[in-house]
Design a protein around this motif. Structure first.
Motif, PDB file in Angstrom:
ATOM      1  N   LEU A  51       0.796  -1.231   0.000  1.00  7.20           N
ATOM      2  CA  LEU A  51       0.000   0.000   0.000  1.00  7.20           C
ATOM      3  C   LEU A  51       0.829   1.282   0.000  1.00  7.20           C
ATOM      4  CD1 LEU A  51      -2.730  -1.076   2.569  1.00  7.20           C
ATOM      5  CD2 LEU A  51      -2.832  -1.139   0.072  1.00  7.20           C
ATOM      6  N   GLY A  52       2.141   1.170   0.005  1.00  7.48           N
ATOM      7  CA  GLY A  52       2.987   2.353  -0.018  1.00  7.48           C
ATOM      8  C   GLY A  52       4.160   2.184   0.918  1.00  7.48           C
ATOM      9  N   THR A  53       5.004   3.195   0.935  1.00  8.99           N
ATOM     10  CA  THR A  53       6.175   3.216   1.808  1.00  8.99           C
ATOM     11  C   THR A  53       6.071   4.456   2.671  1.00  8.99           C
ATOM     12  OG1 THR A  53       7.471   2.150   0.095  1.00  8.99           O
ATOM     13  CG2 THR A  53       8.693   3.209   1.841  1.00  8.99           C
ATOM     14  N   HIS A  54       6.266   4.289   3.969  1.00  7.12           N
ATOM     15  CA  HIS A  54       6.110   5.395   4.907  1.00  7.12           C
ATOM     16  C   HIS A  54       7.294   5.446   5.857  1.00  7.12           C
ATOM     17  CE1 HIS A  54       1.887   5.402   3.650  1.00  7.12           C
ATOM     18  NE2 HIS A  54       1.955   4.086   3.782  1.00  7.12           N
ATOM     19  N   ALA A  55       7.585   6.648   6.332  1.00 10.67           N
ATOM     20  CA  ALA A  55       8.608   6.803   7.368  1.00 10.67           C
ATOM     21  C   ALA A  55       7.913   6.882   8.718  1.00 10.67           C
ATOM     22  CB  ALA A  55       9.417   8.075   7.120  1.00 10.67           C
ATOM     23  N   ALA A  56       8.462   6.229   9.713  1.00  6.98           N
ATOM     24  CA  ALA A  56       7.928   6.305  11.075  1.00  6.98           C
ATOM     25  C   ALA A  56       8.516   7.567  11.724  1.00  6.98           C
ATOM     26  CB  ALA A  56       8.309   5.064  11.864  1.00  6.98           C
ATOM     27  N   ILE A  57       7.657   8.461  12.173  1.00  7.41           N
ATOM     28  CA  ILE A  57       8.073   9.730  12.762  1.00  7.41           C
ATOM     29  C   ILE A  57       7.795   9.698  14.261  1.00  7.41           C
ATOM     30  CG2 ILE A  57       7.753  12.234  12.712  1.00  7.41           C
ATOM     31  CD1 ILE A  57       8.746  11.034  10.033  1.00  7.41           C
ATOM     32  N   ASP A  58       8.742  10.157  15.052  1.00  8.23           N
ATOM     33  CA  ASP A  58       8.557  10.262  16.498  1.00  8.23           C
ATOM     34  C   ASP A  58       7.796  11.554  16.773  1.00  8.23           C
ATOM     35  OD1 ASP A  58       8.654  10.452  19.242  1.00  8.23           O
ATOM     36  OD2 ASP A  58      10.828  10.225  19.393  1.00  8.23           O
ATOM     37  N   VAL A  59       6.464  11.469  16.824  1.00  7.25           N
ATOM     38  CA  VAL A  59       5.647  12.666  16.993  1.00  7.25           C
ATOM     39  C   VAL A  59       5.827  13.291  18.371  1.00  7.25           C
ATOM     40  CG1 VAL A  59       3.957  12.082  15.206  1.00  7.25           C
ATOM     41  CG2 VAL A  59       3.581  11.321  17.556  1.00  7.25           C
ATOM     42  N   ALA A  60       6.169  12.481  19.375  1.00  8.99           N
ATOM     43  CA  ALA A  60       6.421  13.041  20.711  1.00  8.99           C
ATOM     44  C   ALA A  60       7.617  13.991  20.670  1.00  8.99           C
ATOM     45  CB  ALA A  60       6.639  11.930  21.727  1.00  8.99           C
ATOM     46  N   ALA A  61       8.624  13.659  19.861  1.00  9.12           N
ATOM     47  CA  ALA A  61       9.795  14.530  19.729  1.00  9.12           C
ATOM     48  C   ALA A  61       9.424  15.858  19.068  1.00  9.12           C
ATOM     49  CB  ALA A  61      10.890  13.825  18.927  1.00  9.12           C
ATOM     50  N   LEU A  62       8.308  15.884  18.363  1.00  5.13           N
ATOM     51  CA  LEU A  62       7.812  17.120  17.743  1.00  5.13           C
ATOM     52  C   LEU A  62       6.867  17.879  18.670  1.00  5.13           C
ATOM     53  CD1 LEU A  62       7.123  15.806  14.130  1.00  5.13           C
ATOM     54  CD2 LEU A  62       9.008  17.276  14.884  1.00  5.13           C
ATOM     55  N   GLY A  63       6.677  17.369  19.875  1.00  7.89           N
ATOM     56  CA  GLY A  63       5.831  18.047  20.850  1.00  7.89           C
ATOM     57  C   GLY A  63       4.417  17.501  20.956  1.00  7.89           C
ATOM     58  N   PHE A  64       4.081  16.505  20.161  1.00  9.60           N
ATOM     59  CA  PHE A  64       2.752  15.895  20.231  1.00  9.60           C
ATOM     60  C   PHE A  64       2.828  14.764  21.247  1.00  9.60           C
ATOM     61  CE2 PHE A  64       3.219  17.843  16.110  1.00  9.60           C
ATOM     62  CZ  PHE A  64       2.075  18.618  16.049  1.00  9.60           C
ATOM     63  N   ASP A  65       2.687  15.144  22.512  1.00 15.10           N
ATOM     64  CA  ASP A  65       3.002  14.253  23.620  1.00 15.10           C
ATOM     65  C   ASP A  65       1.795  13.559  24.240  1.00 15.10           C
ATOM     66  OD1 ASP A  65       1.936  16.595  24.603  1.00 15.10           O
ATOM     67  OD2 ASP A  65       3.324  16.751  26.286  1.00 15.10           O
ATOM     68  N   LEU A  66       0.606  13.778  23.695  1.00 15.98           N
ATOM     69  CA  LEU A  66      -0.587  13.169  24.270  1.00 15.98           C
ATOM     70  C   LEU A  66      -1.297  12.329  23.216  1.00 15.98           C
ATOM     71  CD1 LEU A  66      -2.518  12.888  26.698  1.00 15.98           C
ATOM     72  CD2 LEU A  66      -3.749  14.882  25.816  1.00 15.98           C
ATOM     73  N   THR A  67      -1.491  11.055  23.552  1.00 19.42           N
ATOM     74  CA  THR A  67      -2.268  10.156  22.706  1.00 19.42           C
ATOM     75  C   THR A  67      -3.552   9.832  23.440  1.00 19.42           C
ATOM     76  OG1 THR A  67      -0.281   9.196  21.732  1.00 19.42           O
ATOM     77  CG2 THR A  67      -2.307   7.915  21.545  1.00 19.42           C
ATOM     78  N   ARG A 114      -0.975  17.987  21.282  1.00 20.59           N
ATOM     79  CA  ARG A 114      -0.108  18.621  22.274  1.00 20.59           C
ATOM     80  C   ARG A 114      -0.895  18.872  23.557  1.00 20.59           C
ATOM     81  NH1 ARG A 114       2.681  22.190  17.818  1.00 20.59           N
ATOM     82  NH2 ARG A 114       4.614  21.006  17.674  1.00 20.59           N
ATOM     83  N   GLY A 115      -0.729  18.015  24.521  1.00 24.66           N
ATOM     84  CA  GLY A 115      -1.296  18.208  25.853  1.00 24.66           C
ATOM     85  C   GLY A 115      -2.807  18.283  25.894  1.00 24.66           C
ATOM     86  N   MET A 116      -3.309  18.543  27.101  1.00 20.47           N
ATOM     87  CA  MET A 116      -4.749  18.567  27.347  1.00 20.47           C
ATOM     88  C   MET A 116      -5.439  19.702  26.593  1.00 20.47           C
ATOM     89  SD  MET A 116      -7.030  16.757  28.695  1.00 20.47           S
ATOM     90  CE  MET A 116      -6.091  15.687  29.738  1.00 20.47           C
ATOM     91  N   ALA A 117      -4.787  20.857  26.476  1.00 18.29           N
ATOM     92  CA  ALA A 117      -5.391  21.968  25.731  1.00 18.29           C
ATOM     93  C   ALA A 117      -5.563  21.581  24.260  1.00 18.29           C
ATOM     94  CB  ALA A 117      -4.540  23.227  25.861  1.00 18.29           C
ATOM     95  N   GLY A 118      -4.595  20.855  23.722  1.00 20.24           N
ATOM     96  CA  GLY A 118      -4.706  20.380  22.338  1.00 20.24           C
ATOM     97  C   GLY A 118      -5.846  19.397  22.182  1.00 20.24           C
ATOM     98  N   TYR A 119      -6.005  18.517  23.163  1.00 27.27           N
ATOM     99  CA  TYR A 119      -7.114  17.562  23.103  1.00 27.27           C
ATOM    100  C   TYR A 119      -8.451  18.281  23.206  1.00 27.27           C
ATOM    101  CZ  TYR A 119     -10.492  13.986  24.153  1.00 27.27           C
ATOM    102  OH  TYR A 119     -11.613  13.200  24.118  1.00 27.27           O
ATOM    103  N   ASP A 120      -8.545  19.275  24.078  1.00 30.61           N
ATOM    104  CA  ASP A 120      -9.792  20.008  24.215  1.00 30.61           C
ATOM    105  C   ASP A 120     -10.154  20.718  22.911  1.00 30.61           C
ATOM    106  OD1 ASP A 120     -12.072  21.002  25.725  1.00 30.61           O
ATOM    107  OD2 ASP A 120     -11.068  22.956  25.611  1.00 30.61           O
ATOM    108  N   ALA A 121      -9.163  21.291  22.242  1.00 32.23           N
ATOM    109  CA  ALA A 121      -9.418  21.940  20.948  1.00 32.23           C
ATOM    110  C   ALA A 121      -9.913  20.915  19.928  1.00 32.23           C
ATOM    111  CB  ALA A 121      -8.158  22.643  20.454  1.00 32.23           C
ATOM    112  N   PHE A 122      -9.293  19.734  19.920  1.00 29.61           N
ATOM    113  CA  PHE A 122      -9.747  18.654  19.045  1.00 29.61           C
ATOM    114  C   PHE A 122     -11.186  18.273  19.371  1.00 29.61           C
ATOM    115  CE2 PHE A 122     -10.752  14.157  19.064  1.00 29.61           C
ATOM    116  CZ  PHE A 122     -10.795  13.908  17.699  1.00 29.61           C
ATOM    117  N   TYR A 123     -11.458  18.068  20.644  1.00 30.32           N
ATOM    118  CA  TYR A 123     -12.795  17.662  21.094  1.00 30.32           C
ATOM    119  C   TYR A 123     -13.857  18.665  20.620  1.00 30.32           C
ATOM    120  CZ  TYR A 123     -16.661  16.600  24.238  1.00 30.32           C
ATOM    121  OH  TYR A 123     -17.901  16.308  24.747  1.00 30.32           O
TER     122      TYR A 123
END
Length: 157
Positions: A51-67, A114-123
């Motif tokens: 289905l394609g070739t993808h690179a695995a990116i460490d999103v936490a290192a980019l500041g996206f620390d909340l899953t 990015r953190g709880m504020a990011g989740y709230d914005a998503f929500y």
């Protein structure tokens, strides 16, 4: 698609581990000539198995620390509503995975932000203009296994 043999499975397993492997190295690993390996690769790609070739990116290192795993229950089960909901969720950049599931819940969404504020914005974006009966989030404290590919050769035995 014609039958997948052991060599095809070895090719798929190698690609699954490293999608950037050179054709020469792939041929060496699976025990084929480069031409024979290339022909098999072409057939596997044409079949839609790759289905394609993808690179695995460490999103936490980019500041996206909340899953967050978001569970959704809805009153609506028509195809039109589901298609509309899918389109809505696809537009939300925090979403990495969306599943329609069986059981007590209707949908599961994996969100990275990015953190709880990011989740709230998503929500807030998620619930805007959608009648969702129940939305709840499960917050990941630690990633133990992530994006693990199944052992293809082990599955077919």
């Amino acid at each position: 698609m014609e039958k997948i043999d052991d060599i095809d499975m070895r090719i798929l397993s190698c690609l699954q581990k490293d999608g950037t492997i050179s054709q020469r190295d792939l041929a060496d690993r699976v025990g084929l000539s480069q031409n024979a390996c290339w022909r098999r690769l072409q057939r596997l790609n044409a079949s839609g198995l790759v289905l394609g070739t993808h690179a695995a990116i460490d999103v936490a290192a980019l500041g996206f620390d909340l899953t967050v795993f978001v569970m959704i229950r809805t009153r609506h089960h028509s195809k039109e509503w589901a298609d509309s909901f899918r389109t809505h969720v696809e537009r939300l950049p925090e979403v990495t995975d969306l599943y329609r599931i069986g059981g007590d819940w209707d949908y599961l969404i994996k969100v990275v932000t990015r953190g709880m504020a990011g989740y709230d914005a998503f929500y807030q974006k998620l619930i805007t203009d959608f009648d969702l009966m129940t939305v709840t989030g499960f917050f990941s404290m630690e990633t133990i296994i992530s994006n693990r590919m199944p052992d293809l050769r082990g599955l077919v035995r």
